[in-house]
Motif scaffolding. Structure first.
Motif, PDB file in Angstrom:
ATOM      1  N   SER A 199       0.667  -1.207   0.205  1.00 20.05           N
ATOM      2  CA  SER A 199       0.035  -0.090  -0.328  1.00 20.05           C
ATOM      3  C   SER A 199       1.317   1.727   0.175  1.00 20.05           C
ATOM      4  N   ILE A 200       1.417   2.178  -1.077  1.00 21.62           N
ATOM      5  CA  ILE A 200       1.307   2.864  -1.015  1.00 21.62           C
ATOM      6  C   ILE A 200       0.546   4.398  -1.029  1.00 21.62           C
ATOM      7  N   TYR A 201       1.464   5.829  -0.101  1.00 25.30           N
ATOM      8  CA  TYR A 201       0.618   6.863  -0.410  1.00 25.30           C
ATOM      9  C   TYR A 201       1.098   7.787  -0.400  1.00 25.30           C
ATOM     10  N   PRO A 202       1.557   8.076  -2.143  1.00 22.41           N
ATOM     11  CA  PRO A 202       2.622   8.881  -1.759  1.00 22.41           C
ATOM     12  C   PRO A 202       2.141  10.532  -1.390  1.00 22.41           C
ATOM     13  N   GLU A 203       3.795  11.423  -0.680  1.00 26.55           N
ATOM     14  CA  GLU A 203       2.809  13.068  -0.088  1.00 26.55           C
ATOM     15  C   GLU A 203       2.402  12.925  -1.717  1.00 26.55           C
ATOM     16  N   ASP A 204       2.343  14.290  -1.683  1.00 27.37           N
ATOM     17  CA  ASP A 204       1.825  15.660  -2.405  1.00 27.37           C
ATOM     18  C   ASP A 204       2.859  15.674  -3.761  1.00 27.37           C
ATOM     19  N   ASN A 205       2.626  15.720  -4.610  1.00 30.18           N
ATOM     20  CA  ASN A 205       3.653  16.224  -5.819  1.00 30.18           C
ATOM     21  C   ASN A 205       5.053  15.269  -5.439  1.00 30.18           C
ATOM     22  N   LYS A 206       4.495  14.185  -5.105  1.00 28.39           N
ATOM     23  CA  LYS A 206       5.848  13.058  -5.344  1.00 28.39           C
ATOM     24  C   LYS A 206       5.612  12.431  -5.453  1.00 28.39           C
ATOM     25  N   GLU A 207       6.673  11.161  -5.548  1.00 25.12           N
ATOM     26  CA  GLU A 207       6.861   9.857  -6.508  1.00 25.12           C
ATOM     27  C   GLU A 207       7.399   8.403  -5.991  1.00 25.12           C
ATOM     28  N   VAL A 208       6.996   7.566  -6.366  1.00 29.98           N
ATOM     29  CA  VAL A 208       8.443   6.250  -5.431  1.00 29.98           C
ATOM     30  C   VAL A 208       8.775   6.353  -6.497  1.00 29.98           C
ATOM     31  N   ALA A 209      10.529   6.128  -6.726  1.00 33.04           N
ATOM     32  CA  ALA A 209      10.903   6.410  -8.679  1.00 33.04           C
ATOM     33  C   ALA A 209      11.914   4.423  -8.287  1.00 33.04           C
ATOM     34  N   GLU A 210      11.756   4.178  -6.989  1.00 30.58           N
ATOM     35  CA  GLU A 210      12.348   2.959  -6.390  1.00 30.58           C
ATOM     36  C   GLU A 210      11.553   1.909  -5.262  1.00 30.58           C
ATOM     37  N   ILE A 211      11.832   0.802  -4.812  1.00 30.19           N
ATOM     38  CA  ILE A 211      11.814  -0.845  -4.360  1.00 30.19           C
ATOM     39  C   ILE A 211      12.419  -1.308  -4.128  1.00 30.19           C
ATOM     40  N   GLU A 212      13.337  -1.464  -3.110  1.00 31.85           N
ATOM     41  CA  GLU A 212      14.930  -2.027  -2.617  1.00 31.85           C
ATOM     42  C   GLU A 212      14.388  -2.954  -1.655  1.00 31.85           C
TER      43      GLU A 212
END
Length: 61
Positions: free
Chosen positions: A47-60
Motif C-alpha cells: 500500500s503506497i500513498y505518496p506525499e503530494d507532488n512526490k512519486e515512488v521511484a524505486e523499491i529495494e
C-alpha cells in the motif's frame, strides 16, 4: 487466448483508503514468489500513498 471475465485464481485484497492519500505511508502487505528451473519471480503487495507532488521511484528488496 485468455477470455475476458472473472479469474478464479485472482483474489482482490487491496482497497484505497482515501484518508491516507498524500500521507507518505508505505506498507508491505505481503509477497508471493515462484521458483522455476531458470527463473525466480517475486511479486510484492504493498500500500503506497505518496506525499503530494512526490512519486515512488524505486523499491529495494
Amino acid at each position: 487466448m485468455m477470455e475476458y471475465g472473472v479469474l478464479s485464481d485472482l483474489v482482490l485484497t487491496h482497497y484505497i483508503d482515501f484518508s491516507k492519500i498524500g500521507s507518505g505511508e508505505i506498507n508491505l502487505e505481503g509477497y508471493r514468489y515462484y521458483i522455476g528451473e531458470n527463473l525466480c519471480t517475486l511479486q510484492i503487495d504493498s500500500s503506497i500513498y505518496p506525499e503530494d507532488n512526490k512519486e515512488v521511484a524505486e523499491i529495494e528488496v
